[in-house]
Design an enzyme around this catalytic site. Structure first.
Site, PDB file in Angstrom:
ATOM      1  N   ASP A   1       0.848  -1.198   0.000  1.00 47.91           N
ATOM      2  CA  ASP A   1       0.000   0.000   0.000  1.00 47.91           C
ATOM      3  C   ASP A   1       0.882   1.245   0.000  1.00 47.91           C
ATOM      4  O   ASP A   1       2.043   1.191   0.404  1.00 47.91           O
ATOM      5  CB  ASP A   1      -0.840   0.058   1.283  1.00 47.91           C
ATOM      6  CG  ASP A   1      -1.991  -0.937   1.268  1.00 47.91           C
ATOM      7  OD1 ASP A   1      -2.207  -1.598   0.238  1.00 47.91           O
ATOM      8  OD2 ASP A   1      -2.666  -1.044   2.302  1.00 47.91           O
TER       9      ASP A   1
ATOM     10  N   ARG B   1      -0.390  -0.559  -8.726  1.00 48.10           N
ATOM     11  CA  ARG B   1      -1.816  -0.304  -8.474  1.00 48.10           C
ATOM     12  C   ARG B   1      -2.006   1.206  -8.434  1.00 48.10           C
ATOM     13  O   ARG B   1      -1.475   1.887  -7.559  1.00 48.10           O
ATOM     14  CB  ARG B   1      -2.234  -0.904  -7.136  1.00 48.10           C
ATOM     15  CG  ARG B   1      -3.676  -0.523  -6.777  1.00 48.10           C
ATOM     16  CD  ARG B   1      -3.919  -0.602  -5.282  1.00 48.10           C
ATOM     17  NE  ARG B   1      -3.818  -1.957  -4.798  1.00 48.10           N
ATOM     18  CZ  ARG B   1      -3.439  -2.247  -3.548  1.00 48.10           C
ATOM     19  NH1 ARG B   1      -3.116  -1.298  -2.694  1.00 48.10           N
ATOM     20  NH2 ARG B   1      -3.367  -3.496  -3.157  1.00 48.10           N
TER      21      ARG B   1
ATOM     22  N   HIS C   1     -13.353   3.134  -7.993  1.00 48.22           N
ATOM     23  CA  HIS C   1     -14.783   2.811  -8.149  1.00 48.22           C
ATOM     24  C   HIS C   1     -15.438   3.819  -9.073  1.00 48.22           C
ATOM     25  O   HIS C   1     -16.659   3.913  -9.135  1.00 48.22           O
ATOM     26  CB  HIS C   1     -15.483   2.851  -6.784  1.00 48.22           C
ATOM     27  CG  HIS C   1     -14.696   2.185  -5.714  1.00 48.22           C
ATOM     28  ND1 HIS C   1     -13.795   2.857  -4.932  1.00 48.22           N
ATOM     29  CD2 HIS C   1     -14.659   0.908  -5.324  1.00 48.22           C
ATOM     30  CE1 HIS C   1     -13.219   2.009  -4.102  1.00 48.22           C
ATOM     31  NE2 HIS C   1     -13.722   0.823  -4.311  1.00 48.22           N
TER      32      HIS C   1
HETATM   33  P1  FDA Z   1     -13.992   8.686  -6.219  1.00 47.58           P
HETATM   34  O1  FDA Z   1     -13.614   9.081  -4.854  1.00 47.58           O
HETATM   35  O2  FDA Z   1     -14.083   9.710  -7.278  1.00 47.58           O
HETATM   36  O3  FDA Z   1     -15.271   7.812  -6.171  1.00 47.58           O
HETATM   37  C1  FDA Z   1     -15.952   7.330  -7.323  1.00 47.58           C
HETATM   38  C2  FDA Z   1     -17.308   6.794  -6.874  1.00 47.58           C
HETATM   39  O4  FDA Z   1     -17.109   5.600  -6.104  1.00 47.58           O
HETATM   40  C3  FDA Z   1     -18.048   7.746  -5.913  1.00 47.58           C
HETATM   41  O5  FDA Z   1     -18.856   8.626  -6.593  1.00 47.58           O
HETATM   42  C4  FDA Z   1     -18.841   6.783  -5.067  1.00 47.58           C
HETATM   43  O6  FDA Z   1     -20.020   6.434  -5.733  1.00 47.58           O
HETATM   44  C5  FDA Z   1     -17.953   5.574  -4.980  1.00 47.58           C
HETATM   45  N1  FDA Z   1     -17.128   5.576  -3.743  1.00 47.58           N
HETATM   46  C6  FDA Z   1     -15.805   5.884  -3.637  1.00 47.58           C
HETATM   47  N2  FDA Z   1     -15.397   5.761  -2.363  1.00 47.58           N
HETATM   48  C7  FDA Z   1     -16.472   5.379  -1.654  1.00 47.58           C
HETATM   49  C8  FDA Z   1     -16.701   5.093  -0.283  1.00 47.58           C
HETATM   50  N3  FDA Z   1     -15.720   5.157   0.621  1.00 47.58           N
HETATM   51  N4  FDA Z   1     -17.950   4.746   0.107  1.00 47.58           N
HETATM   52  C9  FDA Z   1     -18.955   4.640  -0.783  1.00 47.58           C
HETATM   53  N5  FDA Z   1     -18.802   4.907  -2.099  1.00 47.58           N
HETATM   54  C10 FDA Z   1     -17.596   5.266  -2.532  1.00 47.58           C
HETATM   55  N6  FDA Z   1      -5.368   4.903  -1.152  1.00 47.58           N
HETATM   56  C11 FDA Z   1      -4.124   5.196  -0.727  1.00 47.58           C
HETATM   57  O7  FDA Z   1      -3.831   6.370  -0.470  1.00 47.58           O
HETATM   58  N7  FDA Z   1      -3.196   4.214  -0.564  1.00 47.58           N
HETATM   59  C12 FDA Z   1      -3.460   2.913  -0.867  1.00 47.58           C
HETATM   60  O8  FDA Z   1      -2.587   2.041  -0.734  1.00 47.58           O
HETATM   61  C13 FDA Z   1      -4.765   2.586  -1.359  1.00 47.58           C
HETATM   62  N8  FDA Z   1      -5.091   1.304  -1.689  1.00 47.58           N
HETATM   63  C14 FDA Z   1      -6.278   1.070  -2.349  1.00 47.58           C
HETATM   64  C15 FDA Z   1      -6.521  -0.194  -2.897  1.00 47.58           C
HETATM   65  C16 FDA Z   1      -7.669  -0.407  -3.661  1.00 47.58           C
HETATM   66  C17 FDA Z   1      -7.898  -1.757  -4.265  1.00 47.58           C
HETATM   67  C18 FDA Z   1      -8.600   0.665  -3.853  1.00 47.58           C
HETATM   68  C19 FDA Z   1      -9.833   0.463  -4.690  1.00 47.58           C
HETATM   69  C20 FDA Z   1      -8.379   1.879  -3.260  1.00 47.58           C
HETATM   70  C21 FDA Z   1      -7.236   2.103  -2.504  1.00 47.58           C
HETATM   71  N9  FDA Z   1      -6.979   3.349  -1.943  1.00 47.58           N
HETATM   72  C22 FDA Z   1      -5.711   3.621  -1.469  1.00 47.58           C
HETATM   73  C23 FDA Z   1      -8.076   4.361  -1.812  1.00 47.58           C
HETATM   74  C24 FDA Z   1      -8.071   5.358  -2.956  1.00 47.58           C
HETATM   75  O9  FDA Z   1      -6.982   6.237  -2.841  1.00 47.58           O
HETATM   76  C25 FDA Z   1      -9.359   6.202  -2.957  1.00 47.58           C
HETATM   77  O10 FDA Z   1      -9.409   6.954  -1.788  1.00 47.58           O
HETATM   78  C26 FDA Z   1     -10.647   5.399  -3.074  1.00 47.58           C
HETATM   79  O11 FDA Z   1     -10.499   4.348  -3.993  1.00 47.58           O
HETATM   80  C27 FDA Z   1     -11.827   6.308  -3.513  1.00 47.58           C
HETATM   81  O12 FDA Z   1     -11.566   6.882  -4.744  1.00 47.58           O
HETATM   82  P2  FDA Z   1     -12.197   6.382  -6.142  1.00 47.58           P
HETATM   83  O13 FDA Z   1     -11.064   6.112  -7.079  1.00 47.58           O
HETATM   84  O14 FDA Z   1     -13.099   5.239  -5.943  1.00 47.58           O
HETATM   85  O15 FDA Z   1     -12.891   7.634  -6.787  1.00 47.58           O
END
Ligand code: FDA
Length: 309
Positions: A132, A182, A230
């Site tokens: 991570d 990732r 997501h």
């Molecule tokens: P965004 O925040 O734009 O969300 C897109 C859509 O997804 C939203 O509109 C909502 O519908 C849905 N969504 C997103 N988050 C949600 C939540 N918490 N609850 C409900 N719905 C939600 N970060 C980091 O700093 N270090 C790391 O090592 C990791 N590792 C990691 C592994 C994996 C497999 C994932 C998927 C994510 C991480 N992250 C992470 C977290 C990442 O940085 C980020 O904060 C989240 O994935 C949310 O951002 P999105 O890309 O989903 O986009």
């Protein structure tokens, strides 16, 4: 950055809030939406259920910023047991670790030894270890540890955050290794000199970094792009470019347990490779606050649980 997000990320670092929140039943009920339970067995059970739907998993034992060497060694032993349990159950489940759980804050060499011992076990059983990425203060040290580990094994990947201004240069410097990367947007509170403050720029950076990976000449075994988001719009943009890329086979999608399950099923239905990251463990407070900060509407969900009795 919204006021709510700022407050939640600030709260994630407050010990008094953690101690009080972790005891409240309504908070515990809300957390269960994002994690199947606190025990390894809970995570393995969830992995089994997802596997039946054609979804691979990644298990992560919650915890960060450990200060005691004995605890870091204990976490390492726990992950070794997890690798054994995954192997014994025949699960398509990998592991993901935070380096400050393995000792990075107080002893980089011990951290490296702990990480290498995980790789040594993962290698012969065909498993994979993800690293991570934590807050920006750790990026340099994390990449240093990754480079050493990657020279020893192709079964190790690292997370890069697209909100960081430095990430394009970091990706460039890693590509010659044939890395497993990732990409995620980034979950920590960072100043604007370090991270793009506007969501549109973070999203654009994500797309550009994914495209850069996909146009690189990556022959090395283990080279992989994990699209960790997501965001359906971003996923659509990236999948829209895959048809023309020889590296398309080296792409998988990764999401968090309990978030956007319909989108997860849709990806599987259209033949994409998907892994869901399952968190478990007792140390869930800071991690949970970061999940709330990602979508402040989640706070309403917590409030509803408060009144649910
Ligand atoms: P965004 O925040 O734009 O969300 C897109 C859509 O997804 C939203 O509109 C909502 O519908 C849905 N969504 C997103 N988050 C949600 C939540 N918490 N609850 C409900 N719905 C939600 N970060 C980091 O700093 N270090 C790391 O090592 C990791 N590792 C990691 C592994 C994996 C497999 C994932 C998927 C994510 C991480 N992250 C992470 C977290 C990442 O940085 C980020 O904060 C989240 O994935 C949310 O951002 P999105 O890309 O989903 O986009």
């Amino acid at each position: 950055m919204s006021l709510m997000r700022n407050m939640l990320l600030w709260g994630s670092q407050q010990a008094w809030l953690r101690d009080s929140a972790m005891r409240r039943p309504f908070v515990r009920r809300s957390v269960s939406r994002f994690m199947p339970g606190e025990r390894l067995e809970d995570a393995l059970g969830a992995a089994q259920a997802l596997q039946a739907q054609g979804i691979g998993t990644i298990l992560t034992h919650l915890g960060e910023n450990l200060t005691d060497p004995a605890e870091a060694d204990e976490v390492t032993r726990h992950y070794l047991e997890a690798l054994e349990a995954i192997h014994a159950a025949g699960l398509d489940a990998q592991i993901s670790v935070k380096l400050t759980q393995l000792g990075l804050d107080f002893d980089a060499e011990r951290c490296q030894a702990n990480l290498l011992s995980l790789l040594q076990r993962a290698d012969p059983i065909g498993n994979f270890v993800w690293i991570d990425m934590e807050s920006s203060a750790y990026v340099e040290r994390t990449l240093e540890q990754y480079r050493i580990a990657r020279r020893r094994s192709s079964r190790v990947g690292v997370c890069l955050q697209t909100y960081l201004r430095r990430t394009a240069a970091d990706l460039e410097s890693l590509l010659p290794l044939g890395p497993a990367i990732r990409l995620v947007k980034g979950a920590y509170k960072e100043p604007r000199e370090i991270a793009f403050p506007r969501k549109a720029d973070v999203d654009e950076s994500f797309f550009a970094l994914a495209q850069r990976f996909l146009t690189a000449d990556l022959q090395a075994p283990g080279a992989l792009l994990a699209v960790g988001t997501h965001d359906s719009r971003l996923i659509g943009r990236i999948t829209g470019t895959l048809a023309h890329r020889p590296a398309a086979a080296q792409v998988e999608f990764e999401m968090l347990y309990g978030i956007q399950p319909r989108l997860q099923q849709e990806l599987v239905r259209t033949g994409r490779r998907l892994r869901v990251l399952i968190s478990y463990g007792e140390w869930w407070f800071p991690w949970y606050m970061r999940r709330l900060a990602e979508r402040p509407a989640n706070v309403l969900f917590v409030m509803r649980n408060l009144f649910a009795g």
